[in-house]
Design a protein around this motif. Structure first.
Motif, PDB file in Angstrom:
ATOM      1  N   LYS A   8      35.565  45.367  41.635  1.00 45.17           N
ATOM      2  CA  LYS A   8      34.572  44.362  41.259  1.00 45.17           C
ATOM      3  C   LYS A   8      34.100  44.583  39.815  1.00 45.17           C
ATOM      4  O   LYS A   8      33.925  43.625  39.054  1.00 45.17           O
ATOM      5  CB  LYS A   8      33.379  44.410  42.209  1.00 45.17           C
ATOM      6  N   ASP A 106      27.215  37.883  43.520  1.00 45.84           N
ATOM      7  CA  ASP A 106      28.557  38.174  44.028  1.00 45.84           C
ATOM      8  C   ASP A 106      28.964  37.060  44.987  1.00 45.84           C
ATOM      9  O   ASP A 106      28.257  36.779  45.965  1.00 45.84           O
ATOM     10  CB  ASP A 106      28.534  39.523  44.742  1.00 45.84           C
ATOM     11  N   GLU A 108      31.101  37.112  47.218  1.00 45.68           N
ATOM     12  CA  GLU A 108      31.323  37.646  48.551  1.00 45.68           C
ATOM     13  C   GLU A 108      30.030  38.027  49.262  1.00 45.68           C
ATOM     14  O   GLU A 108      30.048  38.360  50.441  1.00 45.68           O
ATOM     15  CB  GLU A 108      32.254  38.863  48.480  1.00 45.68           C
ATOM     16  N   LEU A 129      39.124  36.950  44.492  1.00 43.51           N
ATOM     17  CA  LEU A 129      38.266  37.736  45.378  1.00 43.51           C
ATOM     18  C   LEU A 129      39.051  38.769  46.170  1.00 43.51           C
ATOM     19  O   LEU A 129      40.066  38.443  46.786  1.00 43.51           O
ATOM     20  CB  LEU A 129      37.537  36.814  46.356  1.00 43.51           C
ATOM     21  N   ALA A 135      33.886  36.367  52.002  1.00 43.07           N
ATOM     22  CA  ALA A 135      33.176  35.388  51.195  1.00 43.07           C
ATOM     23  C   ALA A 135      32.892  34.120  51.989  1.00 43.07           C
ATOM     24  O   ALA A 135      31.754  33.622  52.015  1.00 43.07           O
ATOM     25  CB  ALA A 135      33.981  35.054  49.943  1.00 43.07           C
TER      26      ALA A 135
END
Length: 253
Positions: A8, A106, A108, A129, A135
Protein backbone atom coordinates in the motif's frame (compact mmCIF):
# COMPACT_ATOMS: atom_id res chain seq x y z
CA UNK A 1 8.75 -10.32 -0.52
CA UNK A 2 6.40 -7.30 -0.43
CA UNK A 3 3.94 -7.39 2.48
CA UNK A 4 0.49 -5.81 2.19
CA UNK A 5 1.30 -2.78 4.35
CA UNK A 6 4.47 -2.21 2.33
CA UNK A 7 2.54 -2.67 -0.92
CA UNK A 8 0.00 0.00 0.00
CA UNK A 9 2.82 2.38 0.82
CA UNK A 10 4.61 1.66 -2.45
CA UNK A 11 1.41 2.18 -4.43
CA UNK A 12 0.64 5.47 -2.64
CA UNK A 13 4.17 6.72 -3.24
CA UNK A 14 4.09 5.87 -6.92
CA UNK A 15 0.72 7.51 -7.47
CA UNK A 16 2.10 10.61 -5.74
CA UNK A 17 5.02 10.67 -8.14
CA UNK A 18 2.55 10.28 -11.02
CA UNK A 19 0.27 13.10 -9.81
CA UNK A 20 2.11 15.89 -11.64
CA UNK A 21 1.57 14.35 -15.10
CA UNK A 22 -1.46 12.15 -14.44
CA UNK A 23 -3.97 14.29 -16.33
CA UNK A 24 -1.80 14.37 -19.46
CA UNK A 25 -2.55 10.75 -20.32
CA UNK A 26 -5.58 9.84 -22.46
CA UNK A 27 -8.21 8.29 -20.22
CA UNK A 28 -7.01 10.11 -17.11
CA UNK A 29 -7.60 13.77 -17.80
CA UNK A 30 -10.53 14.95 -19.92
CA UNK A 31 -9.19 16.55 -23.08
CA UNK A 32 -12.19 17.81 -25.06
CA UNK A 33 -15.79 18.91 -24.64
CA UNK A 34 -16.82 15.84 -26.60
CA UNK A 35 -15.05 13.56 -24.14
CA UNK A 36 -16.52 15.48 -21.19
CA UNK A 37 -20.04 15.02 -22.56
CA UNK A 38 -19.37 11.30 -23.07
CA UNK A 39 -18.44 10.98 -19.39
CA UNK A 40 -21.52 12.96 -18.33
CA UNK A 41 -23.69 10.58 -20.36
CA UNK A 42 -21.98 7.51 -18.86
CA UNK A 43 -22.39 8.76 -15.30
CA UNK A 44 -25.99 9.86 -15.84
CA UNK A 45 -26.94 6.46 -17.22
CA UNK A 46 -25.08 4.60 -14.46
CA UNK A 47 -26.83 6.64 -11.77
CA UNK A 48 -30.24 6.13 -13.39
CA UNK A 49 -30.51 9.81 -14.39
CA UNK A 50 -30.89 10.85 -10.73
CA UNK A 51 -29.49 14.06 -9.24
CA UNK A 52 -28.58 15.28 -5.76
CA UNK A 53 -27.15 11.90 -4.75
CA UNK A 54 -24.46 11.48 -2.11
CA UNK A 55 -21.63 9.89 -4.11
CA UNK A 56 -18.28 8.48 -3.01
CA UNK A 57 -15.54 8.48 -5.68
CA UNK A 58 -12.99 5.89 -4.53
CA UNK A 59 -9.50 6.26 -5.92
CA UNK A 60 -10.47 9.74 -7.07
CA UNK A 61 -6.95 10.68 -8.18
CA UNK A 62 -6.96 14.26 -9.46
CA UNK A 63 -10.75 14.36 -9.18
CA UNK A 64 -11.81 14.21 -12.85
CA UNK A 65 -15.01 12.23 -12.25
CA UNK A 66 -15.68 13.70 -8.81
CA UNK A 67 -15.75 17.20 -10.26
CA UNK A 68 -18.00 16.13 -13.12
CA UNK A 69 -20.37 14.61 -10.58
CA UNK A 70 -20.32 17.85 -8.58
CA UNK A 71 -21.10 19.77 -11.76
CA UNK A 72 -24.04 17.38 -12.27
CA UNK A 73 -25.48 18.49 -8.88
CA UNK A 74 -24.38 15.52 -6.79
CA UNK A 75 -22.84 15.75 -3.31
CA UNK A 76 -19.41 14.24 -3.79
CA UNK A 77 -16.65 12.92 -1.57
CA UNK A 78 -13.43 11.71 -3.19
CA UNK A 79 -10.85 9.56 -1.41
CA UNK A 80 -7.37 8.52 -2.45
CA UNK A 81 -4.17 7.24 -0.84
CA UNK A 82 -2.10 10.01 -2.44
CA UNK A 83 -2.14 13.47 -0.88
CA UNK A 84 -0.46 14.90 -3.98
CA UNK A 85 -3.27 13.60 -6.17
CA UNK A 86 -5.81 15.09 -3.78
CA UNK A 87 -4.01 18.44 -3.75
CA UNK A 88 -4.41 18.64 -7.52
CA UNK A 89 -8.08 17.69 -7.20
CA UNK A 90 -8.66 20.49 -4.67
CA UNK A 91 -6.88 22.99 -6.92
CA UNK A 92 -9.09 21.99 -9.85
CA UNK A 93 -12.20 22.31 -7.69
CA UNK A 94 -11.22 25.84 -6.62
CA UNK A 95 -10.43 26.87 -10.18
CA UNK A 96 -13.79 25.59 -11.41
CA UNK A 97 -15.71 26.90 -8.35
CA UNK A 98 -17.06 23.41 -7.68
CA UNK A 99 -17.79 21.88 -4.28
CA UNK A 100 -16.37 18.45 -3.54
CA UNK A 101 -14.76 17.03 -0.41
CA UNK A 102 -11.39 15.38 -1.06
CA UNK A 103 -9.71 13.42 1.72
CA UNK A 104 -7.16 10.69 2.36
CA UNK A 105 -8.80 7.27 2.46
CA UNK A 106 -8.14 3.64 1.60
CA UNK A 107 -10.49 2.20 -1.05
CA UNK A 108 -10.34 -1.14 0.76
CA UNK A 109 -11.42 0.44 4.05
CA UNK A 110 -13.33 3.67 3.38
CA UNK A 111 -13.52 5.78 6.57
CA UNK A 112 -17.27 6.33 6.67
CA UNK A 113 -20.29 5.25 8.67
CA UNK A 114 -22.53 2.43 7.52
CA UNK A 115 -25.08 3.39 4.83
CA UNK A 116 -23.59 6.84 4.20
CA UNK A 117 -23.81 6.95 0.39
CA UNK A 118 -26.32 6.54 -2.41
CA UNK A 119 -23.63 5.53 -4.89
CA UNK A 120 -19.95 4.64 -5.18
CA UNK A 121 -18.05 5.35 -8.37
CA UNK A 122 -14.59 4.13 -9.29
CA UNK A 123 -12.67 4.56 -12.52
CA UNK A 124 -9.53 2.61 -13.36
CA UNK A 125 -9.15 1.61 -9.71
CA UNK A 126 -10.00 -2.04 -9.07
CA UNK A 127 -6.90 -3.32 -10.89
CA UNK A 128 -4.68 -1.38 -8.44
CA UNK A 129 -6.10 -3.03 -5.30
CA UNK A 130 -4.36 -5.90 -3.50
CA UNK A 131 -7.75 -7.05 -2.09
CA UNK A 132 -10.59 -6.19 -4.49
CA UNK A 133 -13.06 -8.52 -2.78
CA UNK A 134 -12.46 -6.81 0.56
CA UNK A 135 -12.97 -3.44 -1.07
CA UNK A 136 -16.33 -4.38 -2.58
CA UNK A 137 -17.50 -5.83 0.76
CA UNK A 138 -16.61 -2.53 2.46
CA UNK A 139 -18.33 -0.53 -0.26
CA UNK A 140 -21.50 -2.48 0.35
CA UNK A 141 -21.36 -1.53 4.04
CA UNK A 142 -21.21 2.20 3.37
CA UNK A 143 -23.96 2.11 0.72
CA UNK A 144 -27.60 2.73 1.55
CA UNK A 145 -30.12 -0.02 0.68
CA UNK A 146 -30.56 -0.03 -3.08
CA UNK A 147 -27.32 1.92 -3.51
CA UNK A 148 -25.12 1.49 -6.55
CA UNK A 149 -21.51 0.65 -7.27
CA UNK A 150 -20.30 1.89 -10.66
CA UNK A 151 -17.02 0.39 -11.88
CA UNK A 152 -15.54 1.94 -15.02
CA UNK A 153 -12.51 0.23 -16.48
CA UNK A 154 -11.12 -1.70 -19.42
CA UNK A 155 -8.78 -4.47 -20.48
CA UNK A 156 -5.61 -2.51 -21.10
CA UNK A 157 -2.94 -5.17 -20.54
CA UNK A 158 -0.28 -6.43 -22.89
CA UNK A 159 -2.46 -9.31 -24.12
CA UNK A 160 -4.88 -6.77 -25.64
CA UNK A 161 -2.21 -5.02 -27.72
CA UNK A 162 -1.04 -6.04 -31.19
CA UNK A 163 2.64 -6.62 -31.90
CA UNK A 164 2.80 -3.23 -33.61
CA UNK A 165 1.19 -1.51 -30.62
CA UNK A 166 3.66 -3.19 -28.28
CA UNK A 167 6.64 -2.02 -30.36
CA UNK A 168 5.13 1.48 -30.49
CA UNK A 169 4.74 1.48 -26.70
CA UNK A 170 8.42 0.66 -26.17
CA UNK A 171 9.55 3.23 -28.72
CA UNK A 172 7.42 5.89 -26.99
CA UNK A 173 8.99 5.32 -23.57
CA UNK A 174 12.06 7.59 -24.12
CA UNK A 175 9.78 10.37 -25.37
CA UNK A 176 7.59 10.10 -22.25
CA UNK A 177 10.71 10.13 -20.09
CA UNK A 178 12.05 13.25 -21.85
CA UNK A 179 8.80 15.25 -21.90
CA UNK A 180 7.17 14.17 -18.63
CA UNK A 181 10.25 13.25 -16.57
CA UNK A 182 8.78 9.93 -15.48
CA UNK A 183 9.36 6.23 -16.05
CA UNK A 184 6.31 4.86 -17.94
CA UNK A 185 6.99 1.38 -16.51
CA UNK A 186 6.26 2.66 -13.02
CA UNK A 187 3.87 -0.09 -11.79
CA UNK A 188 5.02 -3.04 -13.89
CA UNK A 189 6.91 -4.78 -11.07
CA UNK A 190 3.76 -4.81 -8.90
CA UNK A 191 1.52 -6.65 -11.37
CA UNK A 192 1.94 -10.04 -9.69
CA UNK A 193 0.63 -8.54 -6.41
CA UNK A 194 -2.54 -7.14 -8.01
CA UNK A 195 -5.18 -9.88 -8.52
CA UNK A 196 -7.28 -8.09 -11.12
CA UNK A 197 -4.26 -7.92 -13.43
CA UNK A 198 -4.43 -11.70 -13.66
CA UNK A 199 -8.21 -12.03 -14.19
CA UNK A 200 -10.49 -11.64 -17.18
CA UNK A 201 -12.59 -8.53 -16.91
CA UNK A 202 -15.41 -7.52 -16.66
CA UNK A 203 -16.40 -11.13 -15.80
CA UNK A 204 -14.28 -10.95 -12.63
CA UNK A 205 -15.94 -7.68 -11.59
CA UNK A 206 -19.40 -9.19 -11.97
CA UNK A 207 -18.37 -12.24 -9.96
CA UNK A 208 -16.99 -10.15 -7.08
CA UNK A 209 -20.08 -7.95 -6.95
CA UNK A 210 -22.52 -10.84 -6.99
CA UNK A 211 -20.63 -12.65 -4.22
CA UNK A 212 -20.78 -9.48 -2.12
CA UNK A 213 -24.56 -9.20 -2.46
CA UNK A 214 -25.14 -7.03 -5.51
CA UNK A 215 -27.10 -7.60 -8.66
CA UNK A 216 -24.81 -6.59 -11.50
CA UNK A 217 -24.74 -5.96 -15.22
CA UNK A 218 -22.22 -4.57 -17.69
CA UNK A 219 -22.35 -2.23 -20.65
CA UNK A 220 -19.59 -1.48 -23.16
CA UNK A 221 -18.71 2.16 -23.84
CA UNK A 222 -16.50 3.89 -26.38
CA UNK A 223 -14.82 7.11 -25.34
CA UNK A 224 -13.69 9.76 -27.82
CA UNK A 225 -10.00 10.56 -27.90
CA UNK A 226 -8.32 13.79 -28.99
CA UNK A 227 -4.55 13.76 -29.56
CA UNK A 228 -2.04 16.44 -30.41
CA UNK A 229 0.83 15.15 -32.56
CA UNK A 230 3.07 14.80 -29.51
CA UNK A 231 0.43 12.96 -27.50
CA UNK A 232 -0.28 10.68 -30.43
CA UNK A 233 3.41 9.79 -30.65
CA UNK A 234 3.44 9.01 -26.91
CA UNK A 235 0.04 7.36 -26.46
CA UNK A 236 -1.39 6.51 -29.87
CA UNK A 237 -0.52 2.83 -29.34
CA UNK A 238 -3.21 2.73 -26.63
CA UNK A 239 -6.12 3.74 -28.86
CA UNK A 240 -7.82 0.47 -27.90
CA UNK A 241 -8.22 1.96 -24.39
CA UNK A 242 -11.15 4.01 -25.67
CA UNK A 243 -13.14 0.78 -25.49
CA UNK A 244 -14.14 0.38 -21.85
CA UNK A 245 -16.90 -1.15 -19.76
CA UNK A 246 -19.26 0.07 -17.07
CA UNK A 247 -20.23 -2.48 -14.42
CA UNK A 248 -23.26 -1.39 -12.43
CA UNK A 249 -23.99 -3.16 -9.17
CA UNK A 250 -27.11 -2.57 -7.07
CA UNK A 251 -27.06 -3.45 -3.37
CA UNK A 252 -29.68 -6.08 -2.55
CA UNK A 253 -31.45 -6.32 0.79
Amino acid sequence: MIYETDLKGVIATRWSIRARTYDLSPGHGIHSEREKQAWVNILSDALDQKTNLTVLDVGTGTGALALLLAEMNHNVVGIDLSEKMLARARDKARTASLKADFKIGDAESPPFEKESFDAIVCRHLLWTLPNPERAVDEWRNVLKPGGRVVIIDGNFGKSKRTALQEVWRYMAMPLILLTEFRDPRWLRDLDTHLPMRQRERPAADIEILEKAGFTADVNPVKLPRKYSLLKYMKYGYSRHSQYQFVVNGVKTA
